[in-house]
Write an enzyme that holds these catalytic residues in place. Sequence first.
Site, PDB file in Angstrom:
ATOM      1  N   TYR A 149       0.900  -0.981   0.012  1.00 56.85           N
ATOM      2  CA  TYR A 149       0.018   0.072   0.089  1.00 56.85           C
ATOM      3  C   TYR A 149       0.964   1.167  -0.120  1.00 56.85           C
ATOM      4  O   TYR A 149       0.707   1.978  -1.061  1.00 56.85           O
ATOM      5  CB  TYR A 149      -0.848   0.083   1.152  1.00 56.85           C
ATOM      6  CG  TYR A 149      -1.614   1.089   1.328  1.00 56.85           C
ATOM      7  CD1 TYR A 149      -2.900   1.584   0.453  1.00 56.85           C
ATOM      8  CD2 TYR A 149      -1.208   2.166   2.222  1.00 56.85           C
ATOM      9  CE1 TYR A 149      -3.609   2.601   0.775  1.00 56.85           C
ATOM     10  CE2 TYR A 149      -2.144   3.271   2.327  1.00 56.85           C
ATOM     11  CZ  TYR A 149      -3.198   3.635   1.620  1.00 56.85           C
ATOM     12  OH  TYR A 149      -3.988   4.565   1.709  1.00 56.85           O
ATOM     13  N   LYS A 153       1.306   3.802  -3.022  1.00 58.97           N
ATOM     14  CA  LYS A 153       0.659   5.099  -3.036  1.00 58.97           C
ATOM     15  C   LYS A 153       1.742   6.150  -3.270  1.00 58.97           C
ATOM     16  O   LYS A 153       1.691   7.382  -3.720  1.00 58.97           O
ATOM     17  CB  LYS A 153       0.165   5.387  -1.291  1.00 58.97           C
ATOM     18  CG  LYS A 153      -0.989   4.737  -1.069  1.00 58.97           C
ATOM     19  CD  LYS A 153      -2.156   5.251  -2.016  1.00 58.97           C
ATOM     20  CE  LYS A 153      -2.782   6.648  -1.175  1.00 58.97           C
ATOM     21  NZ  LYS A 153      -3.738   7.192  -1.933  1.00 58.97           N
TER      22      LYS A 153
END
Length: 374
Positions: A149, A153
């Site tokens: 994640y 990102k």
Amino acid sequence: MDVSCKGKVLVTGGGGYFGFRLGKELASEGMTVILLDVNKPLWDIPDGAIFLQSDIRDYSSLHKVCEGVDCIFHTASYGMSGPEQLRKEQVESVNVGGTNNVINVCKERGIPRLVYTSTINVVFAGKPIVDGDEASVPYVPGDLHIDHYSRTKAVAERMVLSANGSSVKGGGKLETCVLRPCGIYGPGERRHLHRVMMNVERRLFSFRFGDPAARMNWVHVDNLVLAHKLAAEALTKKKGCIASGQAYFINDGLSVNLFEWLTPLFEKLGYSRPSITLPVSLVYSAGRFHLLLQVRNITVSHTFKIDKARQELGYCPQPYSLADSVEHYLKIRQSRDTPISLSLPSVRQLAERGILLLLMGLGLVLLIIYGILS
């Protein structure tokens, strides 16, 4: 929001907690709002908004719904917490592939503004950061991120910033900016507060662990909504496009120790605030991957200044109390079929608790023995 910014906007991730709150606020100010998400919102769609169930990875669908849109708030993401963190391909396809689609749609549809909701995790990977700012805190190198994640990102954030100044169809340029919030709280928030609640119920917070002076930031959902509205304004010519190509840390302007900040939660659940401190290695040894990430975030100081957002966006966060959010959360929980006080843990949860408490007990014994022998 300034009247010059009124028009038609798209909120990706509009079915989620923050995306929905943002869309609802924008609709209340007279804008036409499209809430786009793969999941339906849990709340009634407000006047002035429509919900479309779609995936940002579907380019043709995204392109179609963006007709007439003059600003995109890209809040959609995947893999922040829980088992979904381990679904590497899906995390990559949503966070990177989906963001690429959003950028390309902006160019093809002549959409002049894009506000991207990023995360502090693009610069934080477990090493202490105290009062970091946008100029002094670099990206975490891609190979040093321990979860997909955060890595994706960071990739997506760079894509959005690199797209700033790109030509868009019909003339003009694409103005982009990035907001980096920390953990979100507020009435009705389910992800962060629910996870903390479960950890309290599992006795993870029966002890303190890590650096007792460790501090972090949080942001109330209404403050985060405010920051996004101001960011969209700051991408307009009227504001000199001051936010174009810029990243901003966003929080409540306070740094707190998690265990101190959670006092209202402990009190509402009838628990005493933890007073015994254990070595963090014992907690790590009992955890699964997604739990380890939570422990990392709790035990290491990572705080960020919001001076840049104050100065360039005019961001002035309002004071809020966690107690109000806890009260709202408990009312929702107690209104369900199984009240919180009567909820029964699964066999797996009982086993995990037993292992964790056993390890903690063994750790205490070892500490006592060490103290006697030393």
